[in-house]
Write a protein that holds these residues in place. Sequence first.
Motif, mmCIF file in Angstrom:
data_model
loop_
_atom_site.group_PDB
_atom_site.id
_atom_site.type_symbol
_atom_site.label_atom_id
_atom_site.label_comp_id
_atom_site.label_asym_id
_atom_site.label_seq_id
_atom_site.Cartn_x
_atom_site.Cartn_y
_atom_site.Cartn_z
ATOM 1 N N UNK A 130 0.809 -1.265 0.001
ATOM 2 C CA UNK A 130 -0.153 -0.073 -0.178
ATOM 3 C C UNK A 130 0.824 1.261 -0.121
ATOM 4 N N UNK A 131 0.364 2.321 -0.528
ATOM 5 C CA UNK A 131 1.034 3.627 -0.414
ATOM 6 C C UNK A 131 0.406 4.130 1.059
ATOM 7 N N UNK A 132 1.239 5.197 1.579
ATOM 8 C CA UNK A 132 0.934 5.885 2.689
ATOM 9 C C UNK A 132 0.106 6.863 2.354
ATOM 10 N N UNK A 133 -0.571 7.671 3.214
ATOM 11 C CA UNK A 133 -1.290 8.873 2.847
ATOM 12 C C UNK A 133 -0.407 10.056 2.401
ATOM 13 N N UNK A 134 0.641 9.916 2.917
ATOM 14 C CA UNK A 134 1.785 11.091 2.554
ATOM 15 C C UNK A 134 2.503 10.679 1.255
#
Length: 346
Positions: A130-134
Amino acid sequence: MEGKVNLLDLTIEEMQKLLADMGQEKFRAKQIFQWIHKGIKDIDEMTNLSKTLRQELKNNTYIGKLKVHEKYVSKIDGTTKYLFELPDGNLIESVLMVYKHGLTVCISSQIGCKMGCKFCASTGIGFMRNLSAGEILDQVLSIETDAGKRVGHVVIMGIGEPLDNYDNVVKFLRLVNHPEGLNIGYRNISVSTCGLVPEMMDLSKESMPITLSISLHAPNDEIREKIMPINKRYSIDKILEACKIYTEVTKRRITFEYAMIAGVNDSRENALELAHKIKGMLCHVNLIPMNPIEAADLKKSSREYIEQFKSILERYGIDTTVRRELGSDINAACGQLRRSTMENHS
Ligand code: SAH
């Protein structure tokens, strides 16, 4: 970067806590938040912070780390594709589109995808993480910096299934909408999903009037199962039920995405069946001429078939548009760029 915090991942409240833990003044959080959401990547540019605080921040944190790995600008329409490299060496893809009403960016939510749709080039690359929110936010900020212009609209339609990375995507939505940050209105944001029903229900309760796009691509379960394995888990009826609840709660119109694939889902009968299923719903259909991908033996429908499909839906009072094909000279759509680059490099 080991052990350091990406400041772009943090809400103002989380930043206040971080500052308090470092023995610093909490009220600085808002200033830092404003700087990083302007696209500042160097802590020393935060001129309203003391040298000591800047040093402390440099010791414990960093501000995103997306590097432009490759960039292609379409000679036809100015569409720009970015291939960004993350600190761990992974590549993600984002696209900048130039419309009359301003700039729109299409961003990725995961590295790879688990959903396995047959017509999608992202399928071949598997799922990494997953990609982080940032990391999701950094795509918007890095494109703004590179383009030297403000972005008005965001669509989460790049690589990945956003609702399979629910918490990070919702956190990103709050960050990008924040008045002290980019302040992009929810109405200017679209999230596209292959139809993860429980997460669609969760999203309806977040009080975020974003546009939800559903990748429907078929008028019945038999066809949908052949091209979208996720349909075995959530049938079309279940998805449409969830859509009805979503529109009731949010009062927002749903968009149905429908990739037109020759001989698979584009006949008169297919259009009629779809029209009967969705007529009367608060919705809009976006027909996308399928972008050919090498791995699958699937072809895009002819103009004639697309027009026929559109006019049948319209006869039932369903708003229908045909998506413009942007950036066709730069390997523009849906996972194609990352894939071709990875193959060239391997
Ligand atoms: N996982 C999400 C978002 C990523 S894909 C989703 O499924 O919606 C963004 C959109 O592009 C989806 O509607 C997807 O079905 C569509 N798409 C993928 N490959 C395509 C192709 N080859 N041609 C046309 N549309 C495609």
